[in-house]
Scaffold this active site. Structure first.
Site, PDB file in Angstrom:
ATOM      1  N   ILE A  18       0.848  -1.203   0.000  1.00  0.00           N
ATOM      2  CA  ILE A  18       0.000   0.000   0.000  1.00  0.00           C
ATOM      3  C   ILE A  18       0.880   1.249   0.000  1.00  0.00           C
ATOM      4  O   ILE A  18       0.564   2.238  -0.669  1.00  0.00           O
ATOM      5  CB  ILE A  18      -0.983   0.011   1.193  1.00  0.00           C
ATOM      6  CG1 ILE A  18      -1.739  -1.328   1.263  1.00  0.00           C
ATOM      7  CG2 ILE A  18      -1.973   1.157   1.066  1.00  0.00           C
ATOM      8  CD1 ILE A  18      -2.663  -1.459   2.448  1.00  0.00           C
ATOM      9  N   ASP A  65      15.484   0.445  10.609  1.00  0.00           N
ATOM     10  CA  ASP A  65      14.421  -0.232  11.355  1.00  0.00           C
ATOM     11  C   ASP A  65      13.760   0.794  12.275  1.00  0.00           C
ATOM     12  O   ASP A  65      14.420   1.366  13.145  1.00  0.00           O
ATOM     13  CB  ASP A  65      15.052  -1.382  12.165  1.00  0.00           C
ATOM     14  CG  ASP A  65      14.003  -2.154  12.958  1.00  0.00           C
ATOM     15  OD1 ASP A  65      12.819  -1.751  12.968  1.00  0.00           O
ATOM     16  OD2 ASP A  65      14.392  -3.161  13.572  1.00  0.00           O
ATOM     17  N   LYS A  92       1.687  -7.767   8.817  1.00  0.00           N
ATOM     18  CA  LYS A  92       0.248  -7.797   8.523  1.00  0.00           C
ATOM     19  C   LYS A  92      -0.337  -9.174   8.235  1.00  0.00           C
ATOM     20  O   LYS A  92      -1.379  -9.294   7.603  1.00  0.00           O
ATOM     21  CB  LYS A  92      -0.037  -6.881   7.342  1.00  0.00           C
ATOM     22  CG  LYS A  92       0.688  -7.301   6.070  1.00  0.00           C
ATOM     23  CD  LYS A  92      -0.105  -6.990   4.828  1.00  0.00           C
ATOM     24  CE  LYS A  92       0.268  -7.898   3.702  1.00  0.00           C
ATOM     25  NZ  LYS A  92      -0.618  -7.851   2.579  1.00  0.00           N
ATOM     26  N   SER A 132      -7.160  -1.024  10.269  1.00  0.00           N
ATOM     27  CA  SER A 132      -7.696  -2.166   9.537  1.00  0.00           C
ATOM     28  C   SER A 132      -9.110  -2.446  10.019  1.00  0.00           C
ATOM     29  O   SER A 132      -9.441  -2.223  11.186  1.00  0.00           O
ATOM     30  CB  SER A 132      -6.789  -3.360   9.847  1.00  0.00           C
ATOM     31  OG  SER A 132      -7.460  -4.571   9.652  1.00  0.00           O
ATOM     32  N   TYR A 157      -2.710  -9.655  15.407  1.00  0.00           N
ATOM     33  CA  TYR A 157      -2.592  -8.591  14.388  1.00  0.00           C
ATOM     34  C   TYR A 157      -3.690  -7.554  14.596  1.00  0.00           C
ATOM     35  O   TYR A 157      -3.425  -6.345  14.667  1.00  0.00           O
ATOM     36  CB  TYR A 157      -2.702  -9.199  12.973  1.00  0.00           C
ATOM     37  CG  TYR A 157      -3.002  -8.166  11.911  1.00  0.00           C
ATOM     38  CD1 TYR A 157      -2.004  -7.332  11.424  1.00  0.00           C
ATOM     39  CD2 TYR A 157      -4.303  -7.983  11.433  1.00  0.00           C
ATOM     40  CE1 TYR A 157      -2.294  -6.347  10.477  1.00  0.00           C
ATOM     41  CE2 TYR A 157      -4.601  -7.016  10.492  1.00  0.00           C
ATOM     42  CZ  TYR A 157      -3.589  -6.201  10.019  1.00  0.00           C
ATOM     43  OH  TYR A 157      -3.874  -5.227   9.087  1.00  0.00           O
ATOM     44  N   LYS A 161      -3.778  -3.361  15.885  1.00  0.00           N
ATOM     45  CA  LYS A 161      -4.440  -2.233  15.218  1.00  0.00           C
ATOM     46  C   LYS A 161      -5.375  -1.514  16.198  1.00  0.00           C
ATOM     47  O   LYS A 161      -5.440  -0.296  16.212  1.00  0.00           O
ATOM     48  CB  LYS A 161      -5.196  -2.711  13.975  1.00  0.00           C
ATOM     49  CG  LYS A 161      -4.273  -3.220  12.864  1.00  0.00           C
ATOM     50  CD  LYS A 161      -3.325  -2.140  12.367  1.00  0.00           C
ATOM     51  CE  LYS A 161      -2.326  -2.654  11.347  1.00  0.00           C
ATOM     52  NZ  LYS A 161      -1.333  -1.643  10.932  1.00  0.00           N
ATOM     53  N   VAL A 225      -9.550 -22.942   0.006  1.00  0.00           N
ATOM     54  CA  VAL A 225     -10.568 -22.015   0.516  1.00  0.00           C
ATOM     55  C   VAL A 225     -10.809 -22.395   1.965  1.00  0.00           C
ATOM     56  O   VAL A 225     -11.220 -23.521   2.254  1.00  0.00           O
ATOM     57  CB  VAL A 225     -11.859 -22.109  -0.327  1.00  0.00           C
ATOM     58  CG1 VAL A 225     -12.983 -21.273   0.290  1.00  0.00           C
ATOM     59  CG2 VAL A 225     -11.589 -21.672  -1.766  1.00  0.00           C
ATOM     60  N   ARG A 239     -15.761 -10.605   2.620  1.00  0.00           N
ATOM     61  CA  ARG A 239     -14.869  -9.460   2.831  1.00  0.00           C
ATOM     62  C   ARG A 239     -15.239  -8.350   1.858  1.00  0.00           C
ATOM     63  O   ARG A 239     -15.879  -8.597   0.831  1.00  0.00           O
ATOM     64  CB  ARG A 239     -13.408  -9.847   2.533  1.00  0.00           C
ATOM     65  CG  ARG A 239     -12.819 -10.876   3.450  1.00  0.00           C
ATOM     66  CD  ARG A 239     -12.528 -10.266   4.808  1.00  0.00           C
ATOM     67  NE  ARG A 239     -11.863 -11.229   5.676  1.00  0.00           N
ATOM     68  CZ  ARG A 239     -12.506 -12.140   6.413  1.00  0.00           C
ATOM     69  NH1 ARG A 239     -13.825 -12.215   6.385  1.00  0.00           N
ATOM     70  NH2 ARG A 239     -11.833 -12.969   7.186  1.00  0.00           N
ATOM     71  N   ARG A 303      -9.698 -21.151   8.960  1.00  0.00           N
ATOM     72  CA  ARG A 303      -8.407 -20.635   9.398  1.00  0.00           C
ATOM     73  C   ARG A 303      -8.577 -19.899  10.737  1.00  0.00           C
ATOM     74  O   ARG A 303      -9.502 -19.109  10.885  1.00  0.00           O
ATOM     75  CB  ARG A 303      -7.876 -19.662   8.332  1.00  0.00           C
ATOM     76  CG  ARG A 303      -6.586 -18.985   8.674  1.00  0.00           C
ATOM     77  CD  ARG A 303      -6.049 -18.134   7.535  1.00  0.00           C
ATOM     78  NE  ARG A 303      -6.784 -16.890   7.355  1.00  0.00           N
ATOM     79  CZ  ARG A 303      -6.433 -15.925   6.519  1.00  0.00           C
ATOM     80  NH1 ARG A 303      -5.361 -16.086   5.741  1.00  0.00           N
ATOM     81  NH2 ARG A 303      -7.137 -14.830   6.394  1.00  0.00           N
ATOM     82  N   GLY A 305      -8.423 -17.240  13.551  1.00  0.00           N
ATOM     83  CA  GLY A 305      -8.322 -15.773  13.530  1.00  0.00           C
ATOM     84  C   GLY A 305      -9.190 -15.108  12.478  1.00  0.00           C
ATOM     85  O   GLY A 305      -9.221 -13.881  12.383  1.00  0.00           O
TER      86      GLY A 305
HETATM   87  C1  UD1 Z   1      -7.068  -9.260   7.313  1.00  0.00           C
HETATM   88  C2  UD1 Z   1      -7.829  -8.031   7.736  1.00  0.00           C
HETATM   89  C3  UD1 Z   1      -7.498  -6.888   6.812  1.00  0.00           C
HETATM   90  C4  UD1 Z   1      -5.996  -6.706   6.722  1.00  0.00           C
HETATM   91  C5  UD1 Z   1      -5.332  -8.010   6.301  1.00  0.00           C
HETATM   92  C6  UD1 Z   1      -3.848  -7.891   6.358  1.00  0.00           C
HETATM   93  C7  UD1 Z   1      -9.921  -8.866   8.653  1.00  0.00           C
HETATM   94  C8  UD1 Z   1     -11.374  -8.957   8.474  1.00  0.00           C
HETATM   95  N1  UD1 Z   1      -9.252  -8.289   7.668  1.00  0.00           N
HETATM   96  O1  UD1 Z   1      -7.535  -9.622   6.070  1.00  0.00           O
HETATM   97  O2  UD1 Z   1      -8.079  -5.715   7.301  1.00  0.00           O
HETATM   98  O3  UD1 Z   1      -5.702  -5.729   5.763  1.00  0.00           O
HETATM   99  O4  UD1 Z   1      -5.699  -9.003   7.223  1.00  0.00           O
HETATM  100  O5  UD1 Z   1      -3.257  -9.080   5.930  1.00  0.00           O
HETATM  101  O6  UD1 Z   1      -9.372  -9.236   9.657  1.00  0.00           O
HETATM  102  N2  UD1 Z   1      -8.406 -17.121   2.235  1.00  0.00           N
HETATM  103  C9  UD1 Z   1      -8.541 -18.397   1.736  1.00  0.00           C
HETATM  104  N3  UD1 Z   1      -7.420 -19.024   1.296  1.00  0.00           N
HETATM  105  C10 UD1 Z   1      -6.185 -18.448   1.312  1.00  0.00           C
HETATM  106  C11 UD1 Z   1      -6.064 -17.128   1.818  1.00  0.00           C
HETATM  107  C12 UD1 Z   1      -7.206 -16.502   2.278  1.00  0.00           C
HETATM  108  O7  UD1 Z   1      -9.637 -18.954   1.709  1.00  0.00           O
HETATM  109  O8  UD1 Z   1      -5.202 -19.095   0.914  1.00  0.00           O
HETATM  110  C13 UD1 Z   1      -9.616 -16.441   2.706  1.00  0.00           C
HETATM  111  C14 UD1 Z   1      -9.535 -16.065   4.180  1.00  0.00           C
HETATM  112  O9  UD1 Z   1     -10.002 -17.104   4.993  1.00  0.00           O
HETATM  113  C15 UD1 Z   1     -10.438 -14.833   4.200  1.00  0.00           C
HETATM  114  C16 UD1 Z   1     -10.259 -14.207   2.806  1.00  0.00           C
HETATM  115  O10 UD1 Z   1      -9.717 -15.229   1.996  1.00  0.00           O
HETATM  116  O11 UD1 Z   1     -11.775 -15.222   4.317  1.00  0.00           O
HETATM  117  C17 UD1 Z   1      -9.313 -13.040   2.816  1.00  0.00           C
HETATM  118  O12 UD1 Z   1      -8.141 -13.418   3.504  1.00  0.00           O
HETATM  119  P1  UD1 Z   1      -6.843 -12.521   3.510  1.00  0.00           P
HETATM  120  O13 UD1 Z   1      -6.531 -12.052   2.142  1.00  0.00           O
HETATM  121  O14 UD1 Z   1      -5.766 -13.243   4.251  1.00  0.00           O
HETATM  122  O15 UD1 Z   1      -7.260 -11.227   4.296  1.00  0.00           O
HETATM  123  P2  UD1 Z   1      -8.008 -11.071   5.721  1.00  0.00           P
HETATM  124  O16 UD1 Z   1      -7.496 -12.046   6.690  1.00  0.00           O
HETATM  125  O17 UD1 Z   1      -9.469 -10.965   5.485  1.00  0.00           O
END
Ligand code: UD1
Length: 347
Positions: A18, A65, A92, A132, A157, A161, A225, A239, A303, A305
């Site tokens: 970002i 750093d 993050k 976030s 995480y 925030k 997924v 999301r 997953r 968290g």
């Molecule tokens: C979280 C924060 C977001 C932050 C980000 C930083 C929340 C709601 N959001 O994003 O504000 O900017 O962390 O990293 O806490 N997924 C899969 N398979 C994968 C990877 C992800 O199914 O291999 C799914 C996750 O379960 C989730 C979605 O995709 O439902 C998005 O995941 P991800 O891109 O990791 O972001 P968040 O964890 O939502």
């Protein structure tokens, strides 16, 4: 009103995802000098070449750093007339924070406290903090507004925030001339439309979209997924995905808002999302459509968290900052794919 030609905006984490897109927008939309602070702990040195290829401008980076106040102080001494800081630099990864909480508290909070000390010492009065939507946790009522109360943080995480927002707000209250903006990002995705800059995760990505594009490119074997048994329309998590250049544009507007004294409170908070909830499976299908690639994916366990369902009410940012997100989901996915193809060509 600041003289843009003689003033500097400091961007921490300027080589990051970002941060680098925000620098591009700042260079294209303002005349401020931009100085980045980045030690490349989760980014690449060639990001500044990419920024230069897009904007024609070379940005100075201070490779220190931020958690080390002494070296940070020495580096900052070289910055001329700093008037604002945009603080991106942080770890993050939600799953990594669950596995290594101390690392997250130390890095994300230590760096924030140090950069605020720098603001105090150098009388820098305009500050933007990368927050976030994870601060909201699992909420009862959707979409979330800036007034939605925080639920329990679902990960360390997210807690950094929540705590980070408190640190910024409390410091702001203590310093009469200091003003701050907390930007709550929903899920920033996609890449610069030129295809020349994008997310560049070190090692295996944790976030969904780079995982999708790397799977389609054959770098990763299969996307998992994480869960299809949630109480959502197709069982996968929901999301609010938002294009990274829209997020970047909001930072330019927020910095101008602070510098021009448009805010009614010393600390203002904005949700940065499109307002649309999209499930993981819908995101996958959008990618498949625009890239014309069949994605290799399977349904796996939930997953740790993860928040189940969250999307933004973005009315306040639209009204106060005059900000309008431009890109839809297909455009986000297409730009991410274009960037992935660019990376493949570079190899
Ligand atoms: C979280 C924060 C977001 C932050 C980000 C930083 C929340 C709601 N959001 O994003 O504000 O900017 O962390 O990293 O806490 N997924 C899969 N398979 C994968 C990877 C992800 O199914 O291999 C799914 C996750 O379960 C989730 C979605 O995709 O439902 C998005 O995941 P991800 O891109 O990791 O972001 P968040 O964890 O939502």
């Amino acid at each position: 009103m600041a003289n843009q030609n003689t003033s500097t905006i400091i961007v921490t984490g300027g080589a990051g995802y970002i941060g680098s897109h925000t620098i591009i927008e700042l260079l294209q939309q303002t005349d401020y000098t931009i100085v980045s602070i980045d030690n490349f702990s989760n980014s690449n040195t060639d990001t500044f070449d990419r920024i230069e290829a897009i904007t024609g401008k070379r940005v100075k980076n201070l490779n220190v750093d931020i958690c080390n106040l002494e070296t940070l102080e020495l580096a900052i001494a070289s910055v001329k007339n700093p008037i604002g800081v945009i603080h991106f630099a942080a770890f993050k990864s939600v799953p990594q924070s669950v596995a290594e909480p101390l690392l997250y508290y130390q890095n994300n909070l230590g760096s924030l406290i140090n950069i605020l000390k720098i603001c105090q010492k150098h009388h820098i009065s305009n500050f933007i903090f990368s927050s976030s939507c994870s601060v909201y946790g699992n909420v009862e009522k959707l979409p979330v507004t800036e007034q939605t109360p925080f639920s329990v943080a679902e990960s360390p995480y997210a807690q950094t925030k929540q705590m980070g927002e408190d640190i910024v707000s409390n410091y702001t209250k203590s310093a009469p001339s200091f003003k701050s903006v907390l930007l709550r990002y929903f899920n920033p995705v996609g890449a610069h439309t030129s295809g020349l800059n994008g997310e560049y995760p070190r090692g295996k990505p944790d976030n969904l979209v780079p995982y999708i594009t790397q799977t389609a490119a054959g770098i990763l074997q299969k996307l998992t997924v994480f869960g299809n048994d949630y109480d959502t329309r197709d069982g996968s998590c929901i999301r609010d995905y938002i294009h990274v250049s829209d997020i970047a544009d909001a930072h330019v507007k927020a910095m101008n808002y602070l510098i021009d004294n448009k805010q009614s409170k010393q600390t203002s908070v904005f949700n940065l999302g499109t307002g649309n909830g999209v499930s993981v499976l819908e995101a996958v299908h959008s990618f498949e459509k625009v890239s014309q690639q069949k994605l290799n994916y399977e349904i796996g366990p939930r997953r740790a968290g993860d928040v189940i369902n969250i999307y933004a009410n973005n009315d306040f940012a639209k009204k106060e900052l005059n900000w309008i997100p431009k890109y839809n989901l297909d455009e986000m996915m297409l730009s991410a794919w274009k960037w992935q193809l660019h990376l493949q060509e570079e190899k």
